[in-house]
Design an enzyme around this catalytic site. Structure first.
Site, PDB file in Angstrom:
ATOM      1  N   SER A   1       8.962   0.030  -5.596  1.00 38.14           N
ATOM      2  CA  SER A   1       9.307  -1.306  -6.095  1.00 38.14           C
ATOM      3  C   SER A   1       8.437  -1.672  -7.289  1.00 38.14           C
ATOM      4  O   SER A   1       8.905  -2.309  -8.242  1.00 38.14           O
ATOM      5  CB  SER A   1       9.159  -2.352  -4.981  1.00 38.14           C
ATOM      6  OG  SER A   1       7.808  -2.637  -4.669  1.00 38.14           O
TER       7      SER A   1
ATOM      8  N   ALA B   1       7.787   2.946  -0.344  1.00 39.64           N
ATOM      9  CA  ALA B   1       8.726   1.889  -0.732  1.00 39.64           C
ATOM     10  C   ALA B   1       8.057   0.854  -1.627  1.00 39.64           C
ATOM     11  O   ALA B   1       8.658   0.383  -2.598  1.00 39.64           O
ATOM     12  CB  ALA B   1       9.299   1.219   0.522  1.00 39.64           C
ATOM     13  N   TYR B   2       6.829   0.514  -1.305  1.00 39.11           N
ATOM     14  CA  TYR B   2       6.093  -0.464  -2.111  1.00 39.11           C
ATOM     15  C   TYR B   2       5.853   0.076  -3.522  1.00 39.11           C
ATOM     16  O   TYR B   2       6.107  -0.626  -4.517  1.00 39.11           O
ATOM     17  CB  TYR B   2       4.766  -0.779  -1.429  1.00 39.11           C
ATOM     18  CG  TYR B   2       3.863  -1.696  -2.208  1.00 39.11           C
ATOM     19  CD1 TYR B   2       4.179  -3.038  -2.396  1.00 39.11           C
ATOM     20  CD2 TYR B   2       2.660  -1.219  -2.746  1.00 39.11           C
ATOM     21  CE1 TYR B   2       3.336  -3.881  -3.102  1.00 39.11           C
ATOM     22  CE2 TYR B   2       1.817  -2.058  -3.450  1.00 39.11           C
ATOM     23  CZ  TYR B   2       2.155  -3.386  -3.626  1.00 39.11           C
ATOM     24  OH  TYR B   2       1.310  -4.213  -4.338  1.00 39.11           O
ATOM     25  N   ALA B   3       5.379   1.321  -3.623  1.00 35.39           N
ATOM     26  CA  ALA B   3       5.127   1.907  -4.938  1.00 35.39           C
ATOM     27  C   ALA B   3       6.414   2.025  -5.747  1.00 35.39           C
ATOM     28  O   ALA B   3       6.415   1.807  -6.961  1.00 35.39           O
ATOM     29  CB  ALA B   3       4.461   3.273  -4.779  1.00 35.39           C
TER      30      ALA B   3
END
Length: 245
Positions: A157, A153-155
């Protein structure tokens, strides 16, 4: 080369590791700094105190950068206190980790609200209000290329942040404003270190040829370069990771 004297920067997340180091580095070069915080006023005030103690100019401003009204206040304060805005350094973001199959969708939405919507809001305002000769510096991550588990999810974003940056650079044709993205590798900040076992941190640190984690000051040097002399670097994602592969 762009003279940094009388330039004004907004540093979002200026109370955090890379944001704080970037604010201090820019101030050391003569840039007046608006130090943004969201929830850690004491740390932001400490950053301002460190800058002013060395003869620099800085002020702390709080607010949710994903809300246009509060983000606008950053630019209003910069113009009111220092006369304008030349540089946006957008470090603010969050990094909850989870396998994709187990991530709660409310957490997914929170990540994207802060990391993607927050970037879009402050970039939109910067595109409207930066002076000629300005620079927008967004933050991605080397994880978009290293593809480590739990960072899905972080990547995702940060992949969106890169896309926003590349397109905005083209949209600002004729304005003399650069837009670039800095993509750090593993860096010794609370955001990175939180929740990781010492043996995992050591393993990650050895993944680059220097066999150490990056420091916030390493990243801040790249920020200072893009904020001032690097006028011919535009529409790029710079991987600042010591050669991690």
């Amino acid at each position: 080369m762009t003279d940094t004297i009388d330039r004004v920067a907004i540093v979002t997340g200026g109370s955090g590791g890379i944001g704080r180091a970037s604010a201090l580095r820019l101030a050391a070069g003569g840039v007046a700094v608006v130090v943004h915080f969201h929830g850690n006023k004491e740390r932001a005030d400490d950053t301002v105190a460190a800058i002013t103690a060395r003869g620099g100019r800085a002020i702390a401003v709080g607010g949710d950068i994903a809300e246009e009204r509060t983000a606008t206040e950053l630019f209003d304060v910069a113009e009111r206190e220092f006369g304008g805005v030349d540089v946006l350094v957008h470090t603010a973001g969050i990094m909850p980790l989870s396998p994709i199959a187990q991530l709660d969708l409310d957490e997914f939405d929170r990540i994207h609200r802060i990391n993607v919507r927050g970037t879009f809001v402050v970039d939109k305002l910067a595109a409207q209000r930066l002076r000629p000769g300005g620079a927008i510096i967004n933050f991605s991550t080397s994880i978009t290329r290293l593809q480590a588990p739990n960072y899905g999810a972080y990547a995702a974003s940060k992949g969106a942040v890169e896309a926003i940056s590349l397109i905005l650079a083209r949209e600002l044709r004729g304005r003399d404003i650069t837009v670039n993205t800095v993509a750090p590798g593993p860096t010794a900040t609370p955001l990175f270190l939180d929740g990781k076992r010492p043996e995992l941190i050591e393993q990650i640190a050895r993944s680059n040829p220097f066999e150490r984690l990056g420091t916030p000051e390493d990243i801040a040097e790249t920020v200072a370069f893009l904020a001032g002399p690097a006028r011919w670097i535009n529409g790029q994602t710079l991987f600042v990771n010591g050669g991690a592969a």
